[in-house]
Design an enzyme around this catalytic site. Sequence first.
Site, PDB file in Angstrom:
ATOM      1  N   LYS A 127       0.852  -1.180   0.000  1.00  0.00           N
ATOM      2  CA  LYS A 127       0.000   0.000   0.000  1.00  0.00           C
ATOM      3  C   LYS A 127       0.895   1.239   0.000  1.00  0.00           C
ATOM      4  O   LYS A 127       1.891   1.281   0.725  1.00  0.00           O
ATOM      5  CB  LYS A 127      -0.893  -0.042   1.252  1.00  0.00           C
ATOM      6  CG  LYS A 127      -2.169   0.744   1.106  1.00  0.00           C
ATOM      7  CD  LYS A 127      -3.208   0.292   2.113  1.00  0.00           C
ATOM      8  CE  LYS A 127      -4.412   1.183   2.076  1.00  0.00           C
ATOM      9  NZ  LYS A 127      -5.548   0.629   2.800  1.00  0.00           N
ATOM     10  N   GLU A 144     -18.908  -6.704   9.490  1.00  0.00           N
ATOM     11  CA  GLU A 144     -19.902  -6.034  10.327  1.00  0.00           C
ATOM     12  C   GLU A 144     -20.915  -7.011  10.912  1.00  0.00           C
ATOM     13  O   GLU A 144     -21.345  -6.866  12.064  1.00  0.00           O
ATOM     14  CB  GLU A 144     -20.628  -4.948   9.518  1.00  0.00           C
ATOM     15  CG  GLU A 144     -19.778  -3.727   9.191  1.00  0.00           C
ATOM     16  CD  GLU A 144     -18.804  -3.915   8.026  1.00  0.00           C
ATOM     17  OE1 GLU A 144     -18.891  -4.967   7.346  1.00  0.00           O
ATOM     18  OE2 GLU A 144     -17.967  -3.023   7.785  1.00  0.00           O
ATOM     19  N   ARG A 185     -25.193  -3.574   6.528  1.00  0.00           N
ATOM     20  CA  ARG A 185     -24.807  -4.960   6.290  1.00  0.00           C
ATOM     21  C   ARG A 185     -25.346  -5.924   7.340  1.00  0.00           C
ATOM     22  O   ARG A 185     -25.533  -7.098   7.080  1.00  0.00           O
ATOM     23  CB  ARG A 185     -23.274  -5.065   6.386  1.00  0.00           C
ATOM     24  CG  ARG A 185     -22.520  -4.619   5.206  1.00  0.00           C
ATOM     25  CD  ARG A 185     -22.372  -5.795   4.296  1.00  0.00           C
ATOM     26  NE  ARG A 185     -22.059  -5.360   2.955  1.00  0.00           N
ATOM     27  CZ  ARG A 185     -20.871  -5.484   2.391  1.00  0.00           C
ATOM     28  NH1 ARG A 185     -19.884  -6.019   3.072  1.00  0.00           N
ATOM     29  NH2 ARG A 185     -20.682  -5.089   1.166  1.00  0.00           N
TER      30      ARG A 185
HETATM   31  C1  LIG Z   1     -18.423  -3.184   4.307  1.00  0.00           C
HETATM   32  C2  LIG Z   1     -17.282  -2.198   4.442  1.00  0.00           C
HETATM   33  N1  LIG Z   1     -16.717  -1.985   5.661  1.00  0.00           N
HETATM   34  C3  LIG Z   1     -15.698  -1.105   5.787  1.00  0.00           C
HETATM   35  C4  LIG Z   1     -15.230  -0.427   4.710  1.00  0.00           C
HETATM   36  C5  LIG Z   1     -14.141   0.634   4.873  1.00  0.00           C
HETATM   37  N2  LIG Z   1     -12.918   0.286   4.157  1.00  0.00           N
HETATM   38  C6  LIG Z   1     -12.610   0.827   2.977  1.00  0.00           C
HETATM   39  S1  LIG Z   1     -11.199   0.240   2.347  1.00  0.00           S
HETATM   40  C7  LIG Z   1     -10.926  -0.723   3.702  1.00  0.00           C
HETATM   41  C8  LIG Z   1      -9.709  -1.593   3.761  1.00  0.00           C
HETATM   42  C9  LIG Z   1      -9.778  -2.552   2.642  1.00  0.00           C
HETATM   43  O1  LIG Z   1      -8.682  -3.402   2.693  1.00  0.00           O
HETATM   44  P1  LIG Z   1      -8.259  -4.137   1.365  1.00  0.00           P
HETATM   45  O2  LIG Z   1      -9.439  -4.735   0.697  1.00  0.00           O
HETATM   46  O3  LIG Z   1      -7.149  -5.050   1.714  1.00  0.00           O
HETATM   47  O4  LIG Z   1      -7.761  -2.958   0.453  1.00  0.00           O
HETATM   48  P2  LIG Z   1      -6.444  -2.054   0.629  1.00  0.00           P
HETATM   49  O5  LIG Z   1      -6.966  -0.698   1.007  1.00  0.00           O
HETATM   50  O6  LIG Z   1      -5.589  -2.670   1.682  1.00  0.00           O
HETATM   51  O7  LIG Z   1      -5.814  -2.074  -0.708  1.00  0.00           O
HETATM   52  C10 LIG Z   1     -11.955  -0.585   4.610  1.00  0.00           C
HETATM   53  C11 LIG Z   1     -12.027  -1.258   5.900  1.00  0.00           C
HETATM   54  C12 LIG Z   1     -15.861  -0.679   3.467  1.00  0.00           C
HETATM   55  N3  LIG Z   1     -15.490  -0.032   2.358  1.00  0.00           N
HETATM   56  N4  LIG Z   1     -16.850  -1.570   3.368  1.00  0.00           N
END
Ligand SMILES: Cc1ncc(C[n+]2csc(CCOP(=O)(O)OP(=O)(O)O)c2C)c(N)n1
Length: 648
Positions: free
Chosen positions: A292, A378, A406
């Site tokens: 990242k 969630e 959710r």
């Molecule tokens: C249902 C839901 N919960 C929380 C989020 C908030 N959120 C956005 S990106 C993220 C991290 C996602 O991690 P990953 O899929 O590994 O992507 P990265 O940002 O590490 O590339 C979170 C928790 C979301 N978008 N959707």
Amino acid sequence: MNDSHFNFEFLDKIDYPEDLRKLGLKDLRTVCAEVREFLIDTLSKTGGHFGAGLGTVELTVALHYAFLTPRDKLIWDTGHQAYPHKILTGRKNRMNTIRQLNGLSGFLKRTESEYDVFGAGHASTAISAALGIATARDFNGEDYKVVAIVGDGSLTGGMAYEAMNNAGLLKKDLIVVLNDNEMVSLSSVRPTLWSLHSYFSEALTHPSYNKFKTNVWELTGKLDVFGDRLRSVAQKVERGVKAIVTPGMLFEALGFRYFGPFNGHNVFKLVEIFQHVRDLKGPILIHVRTMKGKGYAPAEKEATRLHGVTPFDKITGISPKKSDELPAYTKVFGEALVEICRQNPKVVGITAAMPDGTGLTLLHTEMPERFFDVGIAEQHAVTFAAGMATEGYVPVTAIYSTFLQRAFDQVVHDCAIQKLHVVFVLDRGGLVGGDGPTHHGALDLSYLRCVQGMVVMAPKDEQELRDMLYTAVEYKDGPIALRYPRGNSLGVDVRPGFRKLEIGRGVTLRGGKNVAVLAVGNVVPYALEAAEILAAEGIEAEVVNMRFVKPIDDELIRLLALRIDAIVTVEDNVIQGGFGSGILESISKLGLSNIAVKLHGLPDDFVDHGTPNELYRMLKLDAEGIADVVREFLLSRRNAATPQLTSS
Ligand SMILES: Cc1ncc(C[n+]2csc(CCOP(=O)(O)OP(=O)(O)O)c2C)c(N)n1
């Protein structure tokens, strides 16, 4: 137009993926560097989701190079990592409008581009959507490729496994790219890791695995056009070494062929892999390792802080802070929770991958054993909380309003039916701004209010937030929720300690005789300002802070109706089933027939992105807007009471 001052050797000539595919493989590294530079430059001016996109530059370039998009379909999970995809799919020159009113969306949007195959914003949906698309493709007798790109964080959401399990059974031709950057949750303290992370790391160091991997990869290299034969050969190899642990075993058990892990920043290797697997049959999982924030030192170092950014200095990665900024509601909540936890050993905090966003990071730092980050899960968070509540703990479950959607059944089935004392703290209630319709907290008052026995509160300022949190923790009779907006608190004087509020009691803030404006939460201060505007015009509006969306203060309504015959309700929730509906139910229950009510709130439509100020103004939910609505309502009543002569 973009005001970028760069002259890019390749990117200037790339508008769509077909332009990219005209380049030689050797040029792709430069293309990646240019996309990255463009992204850093643009986001330093506009802000937006940043670190994840930096990590997917090579992946995006390789995917659009190796697959025939848009005929082949890429389905990005969540969508916050898809800025490079936007740059390469016809939107480069509008990137400077991202997340702004009438500008590009910060997520994927079907109406924005044919390359945005499936809209997203919430995590863990891509594999399900991709499987649906692959199934429809087969019904239609078509032969395009379907590729879902999913982060390791998004793979902590149960839906991803539900989809993989189903894909394994349906045996559809489907490619899942697992983008593993070892960051699951958004925490500046210590981000939670994907539990499978250590499983992979340990397996990977196993010497037999590496040998096995090389064997399989050489075979696939030789036999890539004979998918079925390759499969059977690979399976023979696999049987031969079945005693050893391989990282892909989990996915293979779900019916996927596993390849990886690969360096997700080696664009040549990625293209080679995608070209190898694109014609293989059945569900395939490609595991790539990325970083990242890749390629921008501040974002590599502080991946969570630079997950999403406001405009920043390109040299330091620091965004200018307004010196007069008041603490965010998130911070007020985080601090109040730590204070309460110090007083009450039974209280714990739960977040679903959003420790920073919900303010729980402070609890993590101060009392790590009382802090739980369950991943992007969630539904699990709510039932986990319910389990703790059965044993006398008070789980404060802090989830953004939009993400708690959710877990609706878990709220009902696991908490409410069993009358379990789970405290729901919903940050980002109301319109959130740049994240837009997938992230607005537009429904929470409706979806919580309809749950039998649920108590729902909305504080008008930081003092009330603290008192409502305390009230919720002290309340023992079942689930109880409070919701507050994104953004800064109001700067009111906060007294030390906490006060328990009487459940279901509203407070009259200003007397008036022409009309009563009943409001909750975020919009109460606007309603007060609206009353000032109206007073200058000779309209005396009473303003009531109802505090509770459920139960409604029936007695307050009964007494009000003795003096005033016009009510305007104001909320930043959809009108359908929201706070205003609660007032109508109260009026119906009380049998009041001589009172006119106007409900004012969010429309029965999805509100786009823009700054909160722009959106509240547009929807007449700021002070002037509320004053307009009240004035028009009173005028329409007066006109209705005085029939006009009409000429025919
Ligand atoms: C249902 C839901 N919960 C929380 C989020 C908030 N959120 C956005 S990106 C993220 C991290 C996602 O991690 P990953 O899929 O590994 O992507 P990265 O940002 O590490 O590339 C979170 C928790 C979301 N978008 N959707």
